[in-house]
Design a protein around this motif. Structure first.
Motif, PDB file in Angstrom:
ATOM      1  N   VAL A   1      42.242  22.003   2.612  1.00 16.19           N
ATOM      2  CA  VAL A   1      42.910  23.178   1.791  1.00 16.19           C
ATOM      3  C   VAL A   1      44.122  23.790   2.770  1.00 16.19           C
ATOM      4  CG1 VAL A   1      42.772  25.289   0.599  1.00 16.19           C
ATOM      5  CG2 VAL A   1      41.098  23.592  -0.098  1.00 16.19           C
ATOM      6  N   HIS A   2      45.272  23.948   2.260  1.00 17.61           N
ATOM      7  CA  HIS A   2      46.080  24.795   3.352  1.00 17.61           C
ATOM      8  C   HIS A   2      46.876  25.779   2.669  1.00 17.61           C
ATOM      9  CE1 HIS A   2      49.107  21.871   1.660  1.00 17.61           C
ATOM     10  NE2 HIS A   2      49.987  22.952   1.862  1.00 17.61           N
ATOM     11  N   ALA A   3      47.461  26.736   3.444  1.00 16.50           N
ATOM     12  CA  ALA A   3      48.398  27.747   3.089  1.00 16.50           C
ATOM     13  C   ALA A   3      49.115  28.001   4.169  1.00 16.50           C
ATOM     14  CB  ALA A   3      47.631  28.940   2.753  1.00 16.50           C
ATOM     15  N   PHE A   4      50.607  28.180   4.186  1.00 16.73           N
ATOM     16  CA  PHE A   4      51.215  28.403   5.055  1.00 16.73           C
ATOM     17  C   PHE A   4      52.608  29.458   4.862  1.00 16.73           C
ATOM     18  CE2 PHE A   4      53.650  24.661   3.412  1.00 16.73           C
ATOM     19  CZ  PHE A   4      54.667  24.974   3.363  1.00 16.73           C
ATOM     20  N   ILE A   5      53.045  30.170   6.040  1.00 19.92           N
ATOM     21  CA  ILE A   5      54.357  31.091   5.781  1.00 19.92           C
ATOM     22  C   ILE A   5      55.129  30.978   7.045  1.00 19.92           C
ATOM     23  CG2 ILE A   5      54.923  33.464   5.597  1.00 19.92           C
ATOM     24  CD1 ILE A   5      52.226  33.895   4.381  1.00 19.92           C
ATOM     25  N   VAL A   6      56.362  30.518   6.799  1.00 23.81           N
ATOM     26  CA  VAL A   6      57.408  30.406   7.861  1.00 23.81           C
ATOM     27  C   VAL A   6      58.577  31.218   7.418  1.00 23.81           C
ATOM     28  CG1 VAL A   6      56.416  28.111   8.681  1.00 23.81           C
ATOM     29  CG2 VAL A   6      58.328  28.060   6.907  1.00 23.81           C
ATOM     30  N   GLY A   7      59.480  31.114   8.584  1.00 19.38           N
ATOM     31  CA  GLY A   7      60.899  31.760   8.360  1.00 19.38           C
ATOM     32  C   GLY A   7      60.559  33.078   9.000  1.00 19.38           C
ATOM     33  N   ASN A   8      61.831  33.754   9.261  1.00 13.67           N
ATOM     34  CA  ASN A   8      62.028  34.997  10.035  1.00 13.67           C
ATOM     35  C   ASN A   8      61.575  36.112   9.178  1.00 13.67           C
ATOM     36  OD1 ASN A   8      62.647  33.925  12.380  1.00 13.67           O
ATOM     37  ND2 ASN A   8      64.859  34.405  12.622  1.00 13.67           N
ATOM     38  N   GLY A   9      61.779  35.901   7.973  1.00 13.25           N
ATOM     39  CA  GLY A   9      61.288  36.897   6.999  1.00 13.25           C
ATOM     40  C   GLY A   9      60.298  36.685   6.037  1.00 13.25           C
ATOM     41  N   ALA A  10      59.343  35.697   6.573  1.00 12.12           N
ATOM     42  CA  ALA A  10      58.372  35.225   6.010  1.00 12.12           C
ATOM     43  C   ALA A  10      58.741  34.456   4.489  1.00 12.12           C
ATOM     44  CB  ALA A  10      57.239  36.020   5.861  1.00 12.12           C
TER      45      ALA A  10
ATOM     46  N   CYS B   1      52.186  38.376   8.477  1.00 13.13           N
ATOM     47  CA  CYS B   1      52.688  37.528   9.538  1.00 13.13           C
ATOM     48  C   CYS B   1      53.472  36.224   9.163  1.00 13.13           C
ATOM     49  CB  CYS B   1      51.560  36.776  10.151  1.00 13.13           C
ATOM     50  SG  CYS B   1      50.230  35.678   9.239  1.00 13.13           S
ATOM     51  N   THR B   2      54.282  35.597   9.898  1.00  8.78           N
ATOM     52  CA  THR B   2      54.810  34.209   9.478  1.00  8.78           C
ATOM     53  C   THR B   2      54.660  33.366  10.542  1.00  8.78           C
ATOM     54  OG1 THR B   2      57.201  33.718   8.784  1.00  8.78           O
ATOM     55  CG2 THR B   2      56.892  35.302  10.780  1.00  8.78           C
ATOM     56  N   ASN B   3      55.314  32.107  10.292  1.00  6.18           N
ATOM     57  CA  ASN B   3      55.133  31.082  11.242  1.00  6.18           C
ATOM     58  C   ASN B   3      53.619  30.496  11.522  1.00  6.18           C
ATOM     59  OD1 ASN B   3      57.860  31.014  11.303  1.00  6.18           O
ATOM     60  ND2 ASN B   3      58.101  31.546  13.309  1.00  6.18           N
ATOM     61  N   ALA B   4      52.920  30.425  10.656  1.00  7.29           N
ATOM     62  CA  ALA B   4      51.524  30.185  10.509  1.00  7.29           C
ATOM     63  C   ALA B   4      51.108  29.395   9.575  1.00  7.29           C
ATOM     64  CB  ALA B   4      50.505  31.435  10.681  1.00  7.29           C
ATOM     65  N   LEU B   5      50.327  28.476   9.780  1.00  9.46           N
ATOM     66  CA  LEU B   5      49.665  27.427   8.995  1.00  9.46           C
ATOM     67  C   LEU B   5      48.109  27.637   9.041  1.00  9.46           C
ATOM     68  CD1 LEU B   5      49.368  24.757   7.107  1.00  9.46           C
ATOM     69  CD2 LEU B   5      49.364  23.339   9.367  1.00  9.46           C
ATOM     70  N   LEU B   6      47.459  27.697   8.031  1.00 10.18           N
ATOM     71  CA  LEU B   6      45.984  28.139   7.787  1.00 10.18           C
ATOM     72  C   LEU B   6      45.372  26.849   6.854  1.00 10.18           C
ATOM     73  CD1 LEU B   6      44.161  31.336   6.712  1.00 10.18           C
ATOM     74  CD2 LEU B   6      43.092  29.151   7.051  1.00 10.18           C
ATOM     75  N   THR B   7      44.467  26.108   7.686  1.00 15.25           N
ATOM     76  CA  THR B   7      43.612  25.078   6.940  1.00 15.25           C
ATOM     77  C   THR B   7      42.462  25.153   6.884  1.00 15.25           C
ATOM     78  OG1 THR B   7      43.562  23.582   8.870  1.00 15.25           O
ATOM     79  CG2 THR B   7      45.575  23.231   7.614  1.00 15.25           C
ATOM     80  N   ILE B   8      41.784  24.823   5.806  1.00 12.42           N
ATOM     81  CA  ILE B   8      40.231  24.995   5.790  1.00 12.42           C
ATOM     82  C   ILE B   8      39.766  23.700   5.275  1.00 12.42           C
ATOM     83  CG2 ILE B   8      38.299  26.643   4.783  1.00 12.42           C
ATOM     84  CD1 ILE B   8      40.121  28.709   4.179  1.00 12.42           C
ATOM     85  N   THR B   9      38.884  23.169   6.143  1.00 11.50           N
ATOM     86  CA  THR B   9      38.497  21.833   5.726  1.00 11.50           C
ATOM     87  C   THR B   9      37.119  21.952   5.324  1.00 11.50           C
ATOM     88  OG1 THR B   9      40.018  20.871   7.603  1.00 11.50           O
ATOM     89  CG2 THR B   9      38.145  19.673   7.091  1.00 11.50           C
ATOM     90  N   ARG B  10      36.654  21.316   4.202  1.00 16.60           N
ATOM     91  CA  ARG B  10      35.375  21.293   3.609  1.00 16.60           C
ATOM     92  C   ARG B  10      34.660  20.090   3.693  1.00 16.60           C
ATOM     93  NH1 ARG B  10      33.609  22.706  -2.688  1.00 16.60           N
ATOM     94  NH2 ARG B  10      31.350  22.845  -2.133  1.00 16.60           N
ATOM     95  N   TRP B  11      33.306  20.132   4.206  1.00 17.55           N
ATOM     96  CA  TRP B  11      32.678  19.196   4.156  1.00 17.55           C
ATOM     97  C   TRP B  11      31.547  19.302   2.968  1.00 17.55           C
ATOM     98  CZ3 TRP B  11      34.912  20.411   8.442  1.00 17.55           C
ATOM     99  CH2 TRP B  11      35.648  19.409   9.223  1.00 17.55           C
ATOM    100  N   PHE B  12      31.520  18.861   1.989  1.00 13.62           N
ATOM    101  CA  PHE B  12      30.571  19.091   0.694  1.00 13.62           C
ATOM    102  C   PHE B  12      29.110  18.751   1.272  1.00 13.62           C
ATOM    103  CE2 PHE B  12      28.644  18.085  -3.438  1.00 13.62           C
ATOM    104  CZ  PHE B  12      28.686  19.474  -3.706  1.00 13.62           C
ATOM    105  N   GLY B  13      28.297  19.931   0.930  1.00 12.61           N
ATOM    106  CA  GLY B  13      26.901  19.810   1.508  1.00 12.61           C
ATOM    107  C   GLY B  13      25.979  19.741   0.254  1.00 12.61           C
ATOM    108  N   GLY B  14      26.404  19.381  -1.064  1.00  9.54           N
ATOM    109  CA  GLY B  14      25.409  18.969  -2.149  1.00  9.54           C
ATOM    110  C   GLY B  14      25.249  20.142  -3.076  1.00  9.54           C
TER     111      GLY B  14
END
Length: 200
Positions: free
Chosen positions: A50-59, A87-100
């Protein structure tokens, strides 16, 4: 507004599922897409990236994806937390391994929102966010005799530079970026040094 300056990761396990949250500095939408592609390749054994990102001087540029999780349960809570940090110029990824164990929509929102909050709290602890500095690009030519005095000015600590490059031809061409509010003062120093010959 602050920018992310270094990589930070945070991990937790919820009902058997492993969630790896990663904050990665990035400066454009194109770079964010490339980083997301690399994350998916790196974690090919995972269930979701999963991801979300914000970039640019004014976000001003934002993006997100649930990557196969039920709509609105993953990308949106992740982006909301990222936006809430201011904040800006940040990518946040959340990786999930399914546990059942299925977490349900409420559980997923909580897990992804919690992962985002966890990695941002860690980034704050490690001073990974720094104030955004406005930069202005510059280029100028000088003859070789003035190169040393110019470098003395540039290395005096009075000005802040990034990505400075020197190109040696019949004259020396210098290019780079300077903190925007220092541009005029630097231009005037060069003008004085060269009796008006150097134009920034």
């Amino acid at each position: 507004m602050e920018v992310l300056t270094k990589y930070i990761s945070y991990e937790e396990t919820i009902k058997g599922s492993r969630f790896l949250s990663e904050l990665i500095p990035c400066s454009s939408q194109v770079e964010a897409r490339e980083l997301i592609k690399a994350q998916k390749a790196k974690y090919a054994d995972s269930t979701h990236v999963v991801h979300a990102f914000i970039v640019g001087n004014g976000a001003e540029v934002k993006g997100m994806s649930d990557d196969g999780e039920p709509s609105g349960t993953a990308g949106r809570p992740t982006l909301d937390v990222l936006q809430g940090r201011g904040c800006t110029n940040a990518l946040l990824t959340i990786t999930r391994w399914f546990g059942g164990t299925l977490l349900g929509t409420g559980g997923l929102v909580k897990a992804y929102g919690g992962g985002a909050k966890g990695v941002i709290a860690k980034a704050d602890e490690e001073s990974a966010f720094q104030p955004l500095v406005a930069k202005t690009s510059f280029t100028f030519q000088t003859d070789y005799s003035l190169l040393k005095p110019i470098k003395n000015i540039m290395e005096s600590g009075s000005f802040h530079f990034w990505n400075v490059k020197e190109d040696f031809g019949t004259e020396v061409t210098l290019t780079g970026e300077i903190q925007s509010d220092e541009y005029e003062a630097f231009a005037s120093k060069l003008k004085d040094l060269s009796n008006g010959k150097i134009k920034l």
